[in-house]
Design a protein around this motif. Structure first.
Motif, PDB file in Angstrom:
ATOM      1  N   SER A   1       0.884  -1.165   0.000  1.00 45.16           N
ATOM      2  CA  SER A   1       0.000   0.000   0.000  1.00 45.16           C
ATOM      3  C   SER A   1       0.928   1.224   0.000  1.00 45.16           C
ATOM      4  O   SER A   1       2.142   1.067   0.066  1.00 45.16           O
ATOM      5  N   PRO A   2       0.388   2.427  -0.047  1.00 45.58           N
ATOM      6  CA  PRO A   2       1.270   3.597  -0.119  1.00 45.58           C
ATOM      7  C   PRO A   2       2.326   3.689   0.987  1.00 45.58           C
ATOM      8  O   PRO A   2       3.421   4.179   0.754  1.00 45.58           O
ATOM      9  N   HIS A   3       2.020   3.202   2.203  1.00 41.66           N
ATOM     10  CA  HIS A   3       2.944   3.386   3.319  1.00 41.66           C
ATOM     11  C   HIS A   3       3.430   2.104   3.978  1.00 41.66           C
ATOM     12  O   HIS A   3       4.166   2.171   4.968  1.00 41.66           O
TER      13      HIS A   3
ATOM     14  N   ILE B   1      -6.970  -1.566   6.838  1.00 46.15           N
ATOM     15  CA  ILE B   1      -6.767  -1.376   8.275  1.00 46.15           C
ATOM     16  C   ILE B   1      -5.589  -0.447   8.572  1.00 46.15           C
ATOM     17  O   ILE B   1      -5.740   0.577   9.234  1.00 46.15           O
ATOM     18  N   LEU B   2      -4.409  -0.796   8.086  1.00 47.29           N
ATOM     19  CA  LEU B   2      -3.208  -0.052   8.476  1.00 47.29           C
ATOM     20  C   LEU B   2      -3.177   1.366   7.919  1.00 47.29           C
ATOM     21  O   LEU B   2      -2.807   2.309   8.634  1.00 47.29           O
ATOM     22  N   GLU B   3      -3.562   1.535   6.652  1.00 43.84           N
ATOM     23  CA  GLU B   3      -3.568   2.892   6.076  1.00 43.84           C
ATOM     24  C   GLU B   3      -4.535   3.828   6.803  1.00 43.84           C
ATOM     25  O   GLU B   3      -4.163   4.965   7.119  1.00 43.84           O
ATOM     26  N   PRO B   4      -5.779   3.412   7.092  1.00 46.52           N
ATOM     27  CA  PRO B   4      -6.663   4.323   7.837  1.00 46.52           C
ATOM     28  C   PRO B   4      -6.136   4.659   9.236  1.00 46.52           C
ATOM     29  O   PRO B   4      -6.307   5.787   9.709  1.00 46.52           O
ATOM     30  N   ILE B   5      -5.477   3.707   9.899  1.00 48.48           N
ATOM     31  CA  ILE B   5      -4.886   4.001  11.212  1.00 48.48           C
ATOM     32  C   ILE B   5      -3.778   5.031  11.047  1.00 48.48           C
ATOM     33  O   ILE B   5      -3.682   5.982  11.826  1.00 48.48           O
ATOM     34  N   ARG B   6      -2.960   4.859  10.025  1.00 47.16           N
ATOM     35  CA  ARG B   6      -1.874   5.820   9.780  1.00 47.16           C
ATOM     36  C   ARG B   6      -2.432   7.210   9.477  1.00 47.16           C
ATOM     37  O   ARG B   6      -1.909   8.221   9.938  1.00 47.16           O
ATOM     38  N   LYS B   7      -3.505   7.255   8.697  1.00 45.13           N
ATOM     39  CA  LYS B   7      -4.127   8.545   8.370  1.00 45.13           C
ATOM     40  C   LYS B   7      -4.622   9.246   9.643  1.00 45.13           C
ATOM     41  O   LYS B   7      -4.513  10.462   9.780  1.00 45.13           O
TER      42      LYS B   7
ATOM     43  N   GLY C   1      -0.908   8.996  12.310  1.00 42.73           N
ATOM     44  CA  GLY C   1       0.457   9.233  11.849  1.00 42.73           C
ATOM     45  C   GLY C   1       1.240   7.936  11.674  1.00 42.73           C
ATOM     46  O   GLY C   1       0.727   6.835  11.868  1.00 42.73           O
ATOM     47  N   ALA C   2       2.483   8.095  11.290  1.00 41.37           N
ATOM     48  CA  ALA C   2       3.339   6.951  10.953  1.00 41.37           C
ATOM     49  C   ALA C   2       3.560   6.026  12.145  1.00 41.37           C
ATOM     50  O   ALA C   2       3.684   6.478  13.285  1.00 41.37           O
ATOM     51  N   PHE C   3       3.584   4.742  11.866  1.00 40.30           N
ATOM     52  CA  PHE C   3       3.892   3.713  12.861  1.00 40.30           C
ATOM     53  C   PHE C   3       4.371   2.474  12.113  1.00 40.30           C
ATOM     54  O   PHE C   3       4.170   2.343  10.907  1.00 40.30           O
TER      55      PHE C   3
END
Length: 163
Positions: free
Chosen positions: A17-19, A56-62, A65-67
């Motif tokens: 995914s993007p991140h 899951i992970l991208e919406p949490i990052r949005k 922030g980064a993790f």
């Protein structure tokens, strides 16, 4: 619906995914220390990791922030070493364990429960006193999400999230 694996290369990383990359979701210090190859999941597992990253992970990052997830995919040999079941969602590439510096694990688990299409969100070993105690396990199962929110601690497994 079958999702394609993103084959975007960034240096030597395969982007899911993007991140998030395949390499970070298969990295394991335990596997490295014990010389267990955890870096070569199959197409089924990579597709699941892609969905997990996107849903899951991208919406949490949005939101926060980064993790970096502390655990993602685990091959069966690694999962057995950790004392977990061969049927674990980690072995299917459907789960990640997360902690975000400066954010209570209870807050994170509640946000996931209230905002994301998850299979399970589990608040693991949160002690209710130290907001950074334990971790959050979250899984995503394409088309079969149960929306189960659980707490696991030294006393057992309980429905709902600890208060």
């Amino acid at each position: 619906m079958k999702m394609p694996i993103l084959k975007l290369r960034e240096g030597t990383k395969t982007k899911l995914s993007p991140h998030f990359s395949l390499e970070e979701l298969t990295k394991s210090m335990t596997a490295s220390r014990l010389m267990i190859n955890n870096s070569d999941p199959g197409e089924f597992e990579v597709n699941n990791l892609t969905k997990l990253s996107t849903e899951i992970l991208e919406p949490i990052r949005k939101e926060y922030g980064a993790f970096t997830p502390s655990s993602g995919y685990r091959c069966v040999a690694l999962n057995r070493t950790l004392g977990s079941s061969d049927k674990s969602s980690h072995c299917k590439g459907e789960a990640a364990d997360i902690e975000i510096v400066g954010l209570s694990n209870l807050t994170l688990a509640k946000w996931i429960k209230d905002n994301l299409p998850f299979d399970q969100v589990i608040l693991e070993y949160y002690d209710g006193e130290n907001p950074n105690s334990g971790w959050v396990h979250v899984s995503y199962s394409d088309g079969a999400n149960r929306g189960l929110a659980l707490t696991i601690n030294q006393y057992g497994t309980f429905s709902g999230l600890a208060k």
